[in-house]
Structures are given as C-alpha cells and as structure tokens.
Design a protein around this motif. Structure first.
Motif, short mmCIF file in Angstrom:
data_model
loop_
_atom_site.label_atom_id
_atom_site.label_comp_id
_atom_site.label_asym_id
_atom_site.label_seq_id
_atom_site.Cartn_x
_atom_site.Cartn_y
_atom_site.Cartn_z
N LEU A 31 27.44 -38.54 74.29
CA LEU A 31 28.46 -38.33 75.31
C LEU A 31 27.90 -37.64 76.55
N MET A 32 27.01 -36.69 76.35
CA MET A 32 26.50 -35.86 77.44
C MET A 32 25.02 -36.13 77.71
N GLU A 33 24.65 -36.04 78.98
CA GLU A 33 23.24 -36.14 79.34
C GLU A 33 22.52 -34.84 78.94
N PRO A 34 21.21 -34.90 78.72
CA PRO A 34 20.45 -33.68 78.44
C PRO A 34 20.66 -32.64 79.53
N GLN A 35 20.73 -31.40 79.14
CA GLN A 35 20.90 -30.27 80.05
C GLN A 35 22.22 -30.34 80.82
N ASP A 36 23.25 -30.90 80.21
CA ASP A 36 24.59 -30.85 80.80
C ASP A 36 25.10 -29.43 80.60
N PRO A 209 -0.07 -32.95 62.69
CA PRO A 209 -1.15 -32.84 63.68
C PRO A 209 -0.68 -33.00 65.12
N THR A 210 0.38 -33.78 65.33
CA THR A 210 0.84 -34.01 66.70
C THR A 210 2.32 -34.35 66.73
N ILE A 211 2.98 -33.98 67.82
CA ILE A 211 4.40 -34.27 68.03
C ILE A 211 4.56 -34.97 69.38
N ALA A 212 5.29 -36.08 69.39
CA ALA A 212 5.60 -36.78 70.63
C ALA A 212 7.08 -36.59 70.93
N VAL A 213 7.38 -35.99 72.07
CA VAL A 213 8.77 -35.77 72.48
C VAL A 213 9.12 -36.87 73.48
N MET A 214 10.08 -37.72 73.11
CA MET A 214 10.39 -38.92 73.88
C MET A 214 11.55 -38.70 74.85
N ALA A 215 11.58 -39.51 75.91
CA ALA A 215 12.68 -39.46 76.87
C ALA A 215 13.82 -40.39 76.49
N GLY A 216 13.55 -41.37 75.63
CA GLY A 216 14.57 -42.31 75.16
C GLY A 216 14.75 -42.21 73.66
N SER A 247 19.12 -45.12 73.40
CA SER A 247 19.17 -44.52 74.74
C SER A 247 17.94 -44.93 75.55
N ALA A 248 18.17 -45.25 76.82
CA ALA A 248 17.07 -45.66 77.70
C ALA A 248 16.30 -44.45 78.21
N PRO A 249 14.99 -44.59 78.38
CA PRO A 249 14.18 -43.48 78.91
C PRO A 249 14.24 -43.44 80.44
N THR A 250 15.29 -42.86 80.98
CA THR A 250 15.46 -42.80 82.43
C THR A 250 14.59 -41.71 83.05
N ARG A 251 14.45 -41.77 84.36
CA ARG A 251 13.62 -40.79 85.07
C ARG A 251 14.16 -39.38 84.83
N TYR A 252 15.46 -39.22 84.86
CA TYR A 252 16.08 -37.91 84.64
C TYR A 252 15.74 -37.39 83.24
N ARG A 253 15.82 -38.27 82.24
CA ARG A 253 15.56 -37.84 80.87
C ARG A 253 14.09 -37.48 80.66
N ARG A 257 13.13 -33.85 79.08
CA ARG A 257 12.41 -33.68 77.81
C ARG A 257 11.23 -32.75 77.97
N ASN A 258 10.77 -32.55 79.22
CA ASN A 258 9.62 -31.67 79.44
C ASN A 258 9.88 -30.24 78.99
N ARG A 259 11.13 -29.79 79.09
CA ARG A 259 11.44 -28.41 78.67
C ARG A 259 11.26 -28.26 77.17
#
Length: 410
Positions: A31-36, A209-216, A247-253, A257-259
């Motif tokens: 329902l909500m965008e990240p960091q709403d 060993p590694t974690i990938a944090v995705m935007a989508g 969910s699509a990996p938009t520029r905003y997302r 996700r960087n945080r």
C-alpha cells in the motif's frame, strides 16, 4: 476493496497477534512506498493492524491521532506541518483494491522465502537505528538463518560502470573480508555491487557470506544480467527487499533501499563513485545513523573516483586501502549523473517526493491515463493531476490526447 478482500481482512480476527501483524505489514508494504513517513508514523502510533484498517477506510481516525503523528514526524526531523491524515488516506486509496497479502505470502512460500517483521527472532536489530524509517518488513529469499549483527557486516558499494581498477579492488576487499568471517552487504546491481557479491561468495566462511538488498520484488532477480549471481546469493546468503513480490525497481526505490544497506552494516565502504553517484546516497544514510563511512582512493584522473575523493576531502569518510583497515574500523565500534564536478544539479534533485514517485510511474514509450497512474504511483487523483502539471512545465512529462508519458530527456 473487493468483498473477497474485505472478508480476508475480517478473517484476521481469528488469527494470533503475530500472524495479524505479519499479514497487516505485508499489506502495508504494498500500500505504501518505502519511507512513507506518515504511514510509518501511523504504524508507530497505533500498530500495523489498526493502520491497515484506517488506510482501507474500515476504521476512523480523529484529531488526537493526527496530533500524535505530527509529534512523531517532528521528533524524526520532519516538518512541523503536513497535509493531514485524510490526504494520505486519499493517496493510499487507489492501491487498496489490489491488496492481497495472503497471495504475496504464498508467492514467497513457493519461492522458498519468507517475510520477517520487527519482533521476529530473525529480524536484524540494527535496523532500529533508522528510527521512524525502519522498514515495515523484509521479504527474504534465501535460507532461514540468523543475519549477522552490524559489527559483523560490511557494506561495499560503488558505481555501476566500474573500471578494471574498481572491479579488482572490490573483488579483493570482498574476498578478504569474507575470509575473515564478515558478511558483505551490497545492492545486487552491475559494477561494484556485483564484484562485491562475487568476491564474498568466493571467500565466504560465514553462514551468510553476502546479502543483496533489492529495490524491487525478490520474486524476480534484477538486473537480468545478474540473475545467475543473485540466484547464487539467495542460495548461499540472502536476497531481500522491503517491497513485496512483483514490485518494480523504480529510481525512488533504489534510493530508499540504500538506507537498509547502510543500516545492516557497521561500515560502509565506497570503492568507486562518480561526483554524483548513488553510492554517495548510501554513504549519507550511513553517516546519518552514526555508522562509519570509508572510501577507497583512486586516480585523480578517474571520474569514477571523484565521489570517493569528495567524501575524503569533505571529511565524511576514512581512507582505506586494504582489508585490515576496514576490519579495524568495524572492530572499533563493536549511478552517475555527471562526470563534471561543477555540473549543474539534475532537474530531478528539485522534485518533491510525490513528483519523483509520479515520474517513476510514467511510461516512456506508451502513454498512461490519470486513473492508471493513481494506482501505479499510489497517489490521489488530485495529486497526480497537479504533479503532471508540474512535470509538464519542467519538460519531464508530455500529454497525448489526455494520456501522459515521460519525455526522453527525463
């Protein structure tokens, strides 16, 4: 909301408290965008279950709740005035009909993944450093095992168009850190991110060993050119996102996700970054929450190292040149837009949050109606119309017979 969906939410009454919370947070993540900020403040004020009821129109809100949200927003460093809860409810309304949290949870189950929420045993406690901006949940694809604490994780980030120097340095650092038992955190993108994940997989001795944090959504490995790599990350480590499957990996997302990347690690190392690289955004998040920021120096003739030198010059980063220096920093606490340093800021930098989300929702090759954009962007009809007018004046959007599309220059 359809009758079927309403019955689904009503059925939550027979579930246990944690199950209700899980389903509510799954729904709210769609329902909500990240960091709403308003949505997150509402969750903090009344809980996820009641927030879902208010957002979907099943529960009423009052002036006392608005005052509490205002206080939470101010405490988190936000503005003292905001549009009010009714405006946010109108903004969320177009997405309510598409909520199907049980379906999203079943998708994750089919992929061998899971949803984790605050309070779960597997929830990474270091995300609490984000305060109000702590994610509602994490959609996790990978083996079910505890994630490392911040002191055992290092973020390696940088340019997507990495040079041979950047690739070599990142691979060496990731391999060496993984050999020492650190988990390497990055964003799964091309360039520095990919080299960080590969190096960690090659040298990893930790259980993650590694974690990938995705935007989508984690149901689709993006970018497609990294599919085999991200599949290996999900098998041997973890792939996660705060947005639900599909969910699509938009520029905003990508920016939001960087945080999470910064919060998961004790040290964020920028290996290569241009003057206005997205990796600097991750460094900013890390600095904001009190994490250590480090940068690898490069050639003064390389535009790909200009951002690293900027961090070092401004005093925001520690210079590091080998694995030992990064490990010492961890132990001590427990995309490019221009090659020219004097280039003018991109027009996107001046956009409001709603206008940036709307710009991401606009198609480039086809056109979209105002009604369709309300659903994709999660904004009210009024906000979409006003935003389209502003984007049109800036030359970022154009209208064709009442429908809209993004201009090629944006």
């Amino acid at each position: 909301m359809s009758n079927t969906e309403s019955k689904g939410f009503t059925a939550m009454a027979v579930l246990g408290k944690q199950d209700k919370e899980r389903i509510a947070r799954a729904a709210l993540s769609r329902l909500m965008e990240p960091q709403d900020s308003v949505g997150l403040a509402l969750v903090q004020a009344v809980g996820a279950v009641e927030t879902l009821g208010i957002a979907s129109g099943e529960l009423a809100s009052g002036p006392n709740l608005e005052r509490e949200i205002s206080s939470l927003l101010v405490d988190a460093g936000g503005a003292s005035s905001w549009a009010g809860l009714p405006a946010s409810i109108r903004r969320w309304a177009p997405r309510v009909r598409d909520l199907a949290p049980e379906r999203d949870l079943e998708t994750m189950n089919r992929l061998g993944g899971r949803l984790i929420i605050p309070g779960d045993e597997l929830w990474p406690e270091q995300l609490e450093a984000l305060g109000l901006q702590e994610p509602l949940c994490l959609w996790w694809r990978g083996q079910e095992q505890p994630l490392p604490i911040a002191g055992q994780a290092i973020a390696l980030v940088g340019s997507r168009d990495s040079t041979n120097y950047g690739a070599s340095v990142t691979g060496d650092l990731a391999f060496g850190l993984a050999q020492r038992g650190f988990t390497v955190v990055s964003g799964g993108a091309y360039g520095i991110d990919a080299h960080a994940h590969r190096g960690a997989l090659s040298g990893g001795v930790a259980t993650v060993p590694t974690i990938a944090v995705m935007a989508g959504g984690v149901d689709r490995f993006y970018p497609s050119g990294n599919e085999d790599l991200l599949r290996a990350v999900s098998t041997q480590g973890a792939v996660m996102s705060e947005v639900p499957p599909g969910s699509a990996p938009t520029r905003y997302r990508f920016l939001q996700r960087n945080r999470i990347i910064a919060a998961l690690a004790s040290v964020t190392v920028v290996v290569e970054a241009r003057w206005r690289s997205g990796a600097l955004n991750t460094a900013h998040h890390a600095e904001t929450i009190g994490r250590v920021v480090a940068a690898v120096p490069g050639s003064i003739h390389s535009a790909n190292s200009a951002g690293c030198h900027r961090l070092l010059r401004d005093g925001g980063a520690v210079c590091v040149t080998d694995v030992g220096e990064i490990a010492e920093l961890a132990g001590g606490i427990g995309e490019s837009a221009s090659e020219d340093r004097d280039a003018r800021a991109a027009v996107h930098d001046g956009l409001s949050l709603e206008d940036l989300i709307l710009l991401d929702a606009l198609p480039l090759r086809s056109v979209s109606s105002v009604e369709k954009l309300t659903v994709v962007a999660g904004l009210s009809v009024e906000a979409v119309r006003a935003g389209l007018g502003r984007l049109g004046l800036l030359g970022l959007a154009s209208s064709e017979r009442g429908a809209w599309k993004r201009t090629k220059t944006s």
